[in-house]
Motif scaffolding. Structure first.
Motif, PDB file in Angstrom:
ATOM      1  N   ASP A 174      12.604  19.427  91.431  1.00 39.85           N
ATOM      2  CA  ASP A 174      12.325  20.800  91.845  1.00 39.85           C
ATOM      3  C   ASP A 174      10.948  21.207  91.326  1.00 39.85           C
ATOM      4  N   ARG A 211       9.239  23.687  91.891  1.00 38.61           N
ATOM      5  CA  ARG A 211       9.072  25.130  91.664  1.00 38.61           C
ATOM      6  C   ARG A 211       9.385  25.533  90.232  1.00 38.61           C
ATOM      7  N   ARG A 212      10.111  24.702  89.522  1.00 34.55           N
ATOM      8  CA  ARG A 212      10.497  25.018  88.144  1.00 34.55           C
ATOM      9  C   ARG A 212       9.357  24.680  87.183  1.00 34.55           C
ATOM     10  N   GLU A 262       9.491  23.819  84.209  1.00 38.93           N
ATOM     11  CA  GLU A 262       9.848  22.663  83.383  1.00 38.93           C
ATOM     12  C   GLU A 262       9.560  21.337  84.076  1.00 38.93           C
ATOM     13  N   ALA A 263       9.375  21.381  85.403  1.00 40.63           N
ATOM     14  CA  ALA A 263       9.088  20.147  86.137  1.00 40.63           C
ATOM     15  C   ALA A 263       7.703  19.606  85.817  1.00 40.63           C
ATOM     16  N   ILE A 275      16.618  20.468  87.063  1.00 42.10           N
ATOM     17  CA  ILE A 275      15.221  20.150  87.383  1.00 42.10           C
ATOM     18  C   ILE A 275      15.148  18.909  88.254  1.00 42.10           C
TER      19      ILE A 275
END
Length: 739
Positions: free
Chosen positions: A439, A441-442, A444-445, A730
């Motif tokens: 993902d 958009r996160r 944390e990615a 994620i």
């Protein structure tokens, strides 16, 4: 200016190399020109009196920047041997005597034929139309007014073969920089034509319902006529744009329903009939303003060559002006691939034989590292590609690199690449890859993105750049994380100009380059070709660009960006037409008849009692199609053969037979692999013929998120890290989206 264009770099990738071009056809000529645009010195070998194509728009466009020498190989073979001795690359066609090739084992070579040898088509002329007929691809294109195949005049097999040859040569040169021996990078018009067939021809042991289904060949493309007679090809329902909504409201529900009832139902355009009426009520300029403002992908169906005046094409140097020695000042296609420094386009070919003394002067071939590899190794072994792309025009480029041996990691959103909804098209551009669902958009990615980029030789995507910057996937981000990475990007309209961030589809560029009118037939609406070849040519051009940049990195140690676009690849296909200084066009395309059986140039289609045939021959005026209406196909082929024509019976529904032909599979033209969902899956196979060097796919197209754990482990994450990512959502596919 855009970050793609501004990136600092060294000289062009193939600077210092010499390419000998002995080809006459489109494929070889374009491949050599592309190597020249990337810095190589290209020497055009012409017969006594010069090429018979000199003075034509096609020659002027496809020979840009080349030096010229006239050589009669029978009487001046010694000088040809000397020319080869000082060269690095040779591009040729069948018929070049083997003794000449034996004198120069140091060369990287590419022989571009009609079809690969040994499959029963050794005598097939170098004619895209006949090649498509021979393998049954013509049956995939329906005529507008009748049943049966339509004449296909865009030689997309040759253009695809040009990119395949140039990419294969680039891969050979890259492998030489790593100690591999030289060798061939052969391909053919047939293999070029099979590239777009990837999304149409497939066979599965356990097909899903969606895979078995296919878009009806008779379904109308979304092309609508405006009040001024201009047709627009749109790729999104326009019911909610201000102008369309106003006109539908003015019609009222009853009139809208009445108009819709006049047309077959369409899965995407629920108000097709009402849209037809609305479009016909306003001029095209008004519609284009309305649709473009609403971010609706749309282009007008233009005449071949009109796009030379397009500001977007000029801004990206997809169109250049040259002072041709025979034709004067003309506009022709420029460089389809954007790199820094700018590709070397816009120089005319030399006068006939003007460079004889210069190119025959003693020259040593370029120096490469000592041999340390073997001919049976994959050319891109050890190269890692991280592919964040979706749909077709981008991901097909990385699939070609996977076929050549690269390890390609496909990073998909949790719901998967949107192209997965079209199973056949998805499978046709994803083989050889491993899949990770991430993902982007996160926030944390970013940790995973950075690790992927750090370990990549090539980072690719076709995300619109404003969005890509949010994910840290613009060139300025990639180059900071990994200065050695090659950054490949695909867009619709190129990295420069006001349309640089606009959306686009294959269909739009068939329309604006004039091919929809060229295929229409007299009195018919514009005709879209189902093969999606603008997408495929765009992808192949990016594969070449990334390969060239990778070769340069082996010399310099530094990465660089490279960009391709649908517009750039599409403009190149207009190379048979030029625009004169006064704006007039040199159009060499005779009109198709209303039934789309062919132009009046000795080539066409004819219906027989038991099927259809395609023919091409020595007479300028083709036989009337009805001449064979009472013949069986074998009788018509015999009669045409007696007149000196090449003639082919067109196989119907040929895809499955092709994919199960043992002889074709033995020659590598059919690929089969085990897939967790479909069982044994078959596709068209190798796009190159490289003797002992493997070029066949190693993996089936991946299931969504199929390789999550192994990919994350390879880039340094522990099982605890992976579990943390999974728990946070994620990584991993959305519920119900695993396959």
């Amino acid at each position: 200016m855009d970050d793609i264009v501004n990136a600092a770099s060294d000289s062009l990738p193939f600077a210092g190399l010499r390419v000998i071009d002995c080809a006459e056809g489109i494929a070889g000529s374009v491949a050599a020109m592309m190597l020249g645009q990337m810095g190589a010195e290209v020497v055009k070998v012409e017969p006594t009196g010069g090429s018979k194509q000199r003075g034509s728009a096609g020659f002027a466009a496809r020979q840009q920047g080349k030096r010229s020498i006239v050589l009669d190989l029978e009487t001046d073979g010694g000088n040809f041997v000397a020319l080869l001795a000082g060269a690095d690359v040779l591009i040729h066609e069948p018929g070049l005597p083997e003794p000449f090739l034996a004198t120069a084992p140091h060369l990287v070579t590419s022989c571009i034929s009609s079809a690969p040898p040994g499959i029963g088509h050794d005598d097939l002329p170098a004619d895209d139309f006949l090649v498509m007929a021979a393998i049954g691809l013509l049956d995939e294109q329906p005529a507008t007014r009748r049943d049966g195949p339509a004449f296909v005049r865009l030689p997309f097999g040759s253009y695809c073969a040009a990119w395949l040859a140039a990419t294969g040569i680039g891969a050979r040169l890259f492998a030489r920089m790593r100690g591999a021996p030289p060798g061939p990078a052969d391909t053919s018009i047939m293999q070029g034509a099979l590239l777009p067939a990837m999304m149409l021809w497939r066979d599965a042991e356990r097909p899903t319902e969606a895979l078995v289904g296919r878009i009806d060949k008779r379904m109308l493309p979304s092309i609508f006529e405006c009040a001024d007679g201009i047709w627009l090809h749109i790729m999104k329902n326009a019911d909610d744009t201000p102008l369309m909504k106003q006109l539908l409201d003015e019609m009222g529900p009853e009139a809208v329903a009445s108009e819709n009832a006049k047309w077959p139902a369409h899965f995407r355009y629920k108000n097709w009939g009402a849209n037809v009426r609305a479009f016909r009520s306003r001029p095209s300029a008004e519609w284009l303003e309305d649709l473009w403002a609403a971010d609706i992908p749309v282009q007008p169906a233009m005449l071949p060559g009109e796009l030379y005046a397009d500001a977007q094409a000029v801004a990206n140097r997809y169109v250049v002006e040259i002072e041709d020695h025979e034709m004067g000042r003309i506009r022709v296609p420029g460089a389809p691939v954007t790199i820094n420094p700018a590709a070397d386009a816009g120089r005319p070919v030399s006068k006939i034989g003007a460079d004889r003394d210069a190119v025959l002067a003693l020259r040593k071939p370029a120096a490469f590292p000592a041999l340390s590899g073997s001919a049976d190794s994959r050319l891109l072994a050890g190269v890692r590609v991280v592919d964040f792309g979706n749909y077709l025009a981008g991901p097909l480029a990385t699939m070609l690199l996977a076929d050549l041996g690269a390890d390609v990691i496909k990073v998909e959103p949790p719901a998967g690449d949107p192209m997965r909804a079209n199973e056949s098209a998805f499978l046709g551009c994803q083989r050889g890859k491993r899949s990770l669902a991430l993902d982007l958009r996160r926030p944390e990615a970013r940790e995973i993105i950075d690790r992927l980029v750090e370990g990549a030789d090539i980072v690719h995507h076709n995300i619109r750049l404003p969005t890509a910057r949010k994910f840290g996937l613009a060139w300025e981000d990639v180059s900071v994380t990994n200065p050695r990475a090659i950054f490949g990007h695909v867009s619709a309209y190129g990295p420069e100009g006001v349309r640089r961030h606009w959306p686009g589809y294959d269909q739009l560029f068939q329309a604006c380059t004039g091919w929809e009118w060229a295929h229409a037939g007299e009195g018919n609406r514009p005709a879209w070709l189902r093969f999606g070849m603008m997408d495929h040519m765009c992808a192949a051009s990016l594969a070449f660009g990334m390969m060239a940049a990778l070769y340069r990195r082996e010399r310099t140690g530094r990465g660089s960006p490279v960009a391709a676009s649908l517009l750039g690849a599409a403009v190149l296909t207009m190379s048979g037409t030029a625009m004169r200084a006064d704006g007039s066009l040199t159009n060499s395309l005779p009109a198709l008849d209303a039934d789309q059986t062919g132009p009046i140039d000795g080539r066409g289609l004819a219906k027989c009692v038991d099927g259809w045939i395609a023919y091409a021959g020595p007479d300028q005026r083709a036989p009337a199609p009805q001449s064979f209406a009472s013949y069986r196909c074998d009788e018509a082929l015999s009669a045409l053969g007696a007149r000196g024509y090449a003639a082919i019976r067109i196989p119907e529904e040929a895809g499955k037979a092709f994919l199960h032909d043992a002889a074709l599979e033995k020659r590598g033209l059919v690929a089969r692999y085990s897939h967790p969902v479909y069982g044994e899956l078959r596709h068209p196979g190798a796009f190159w013929s490289m003797e002992a060097t493997p070029v066949s796919p190693r993996r089936a197209p991946p299931v969504l998120d199929q390789h999550r754990e192994e990919i994350l482990a390879e880039i340094g994450f522990s099982p605890t890290d992976i579990a943390r990512f999974e728990k946070a959502g994620i990584v991993g596919a959305s519920e119900g989206m695993r396959t």
